[in-house]
Scaffold this active site. Sequence first.
Site: not given
Length: 412
Positions: A21-22, A90, A114, A158, A160, A324
């Site tokens: 998915k990501n 997202r 989410c 950070k 991401s 996280i």
Amino acid sequence: MILKVSKSTMLNGDIYISGSKNAALPSICAALLTNKKVVLENIPNIVDVNNLLLIIKKLGVRVKRIDDKVIIKATKLKTKVLNDLVETLRGSYYLMGVILSRKNKIKIKYPGGCNIGNRPIDYHLKAIEELGYKVIQEDNIINIIEEKRISKNITFPKISLGATINILLLTSTYKDEVIITNPSLEPEVLCVIEMLKQMGVEIDIVDKKIRVKGKKKLSGITYKIIYDRIEAGSYLFLAGAIQNSKVYIHNAPINELNTVLVVARKMGIIVYKEKDKLVVEGNNRIKRLNLQIGEYPFFPTDLQQIITVVLTKAKKSSVIEDPIFPNRIHHIDELKKMNAYIYTNDGTINIKPCILNPGIVVATDLRCAFALVVAGAIASGTTYIKDIDYLFRGYDDPIKKLRYIGVNVELL
Ligand code: EPU
């Protein structure tokens, strides 16, 4: 939708893992960087992907899906992304990077996703500003206009995943070099980097920094995305928690699951490679853990909720730290309804041994939905999971896959 899950014993059979998915979401967006035809393979049939495809169709992009193949041709690309669907996922934030890469402005609704705690996109927007754009935020709409593109090096405060990919997408058409310091180097980022390289962008990774040298016109390609390590890990922990199970996981990206396998073995789950499959044998005697979640190659945050359920079976208490997403804890209130004894403190999750009872629970997000399926499968009796719709956002054909290995599930 409600899912009825009954106690399931001795899971057995084969699971075929789908595309990630990501990785699928940014790859679909990367296909919009060119007006040439891009064919993406191994794209999972999940709600987030299907919604993203609907959004890009509304932008004038030609999209055709044949099984796991998606053919995309972005001859046209509108710059107003005001479809309500933007707020449902997202990954819609990647449209900022690609549209600005090809056009000089974008007006887009704030991305959703989410509910796993505070999820700002300030790193994305600050980097976009540094690269020569003016960003105006009004209510839930982000308006970005090019002032003058500058090839400036970007340093993220950070790590991401989303911001790293977004800036890679944006700078793919920049003519001068941009160096990204402190980037995410998760397998999904590497998958997008490989795709961009095949489209003609020069990218290399040196000393954990990404160097991008873009190209004005990118090529059309055929590209197969990676398999979903989180889906593989989800089924691994499900099977591993049920005594006498023996499940064969096909297409699991075994190298990317290294830490997950180490952790599963520490818990007493038997897991090994057999040819190109991963074999998981369930164990009733789960061992306690102290688990530190982190960016790859550490244990992934996306499996925290699922492993939390399995650790309720250990004879002693376990502790999980998730810096996280420290507020990814909505599943805990639901598990408490099933007799779990879990408490949290500032990103630390303490899991006490307990026997889960069946219950009526509510899925609050994607991974919570799968975690509750695992809880329902190990609890004696029948559990009802409300709002199970979340499961379909990120798991391809979950009901069929669960049933195939013997999990007693029924959609009501
Ligand atoms: N962060 C900021 N500002 C930003 C961006 C991130 O403060 O502008 C913080 C976040 O709050 C978090 C940390 O940085 O504490 C890392 O967030 P990241 O940006 O890496 O996460 P994301 O891009 O929002 C993606 C996945 C998530 C996955 C995380 C971490 C997508 C669409 N989502 O989210 O996937 O958990 O990376 O790997 O790719 C899931 O699949 O269940 C899921 C939530």
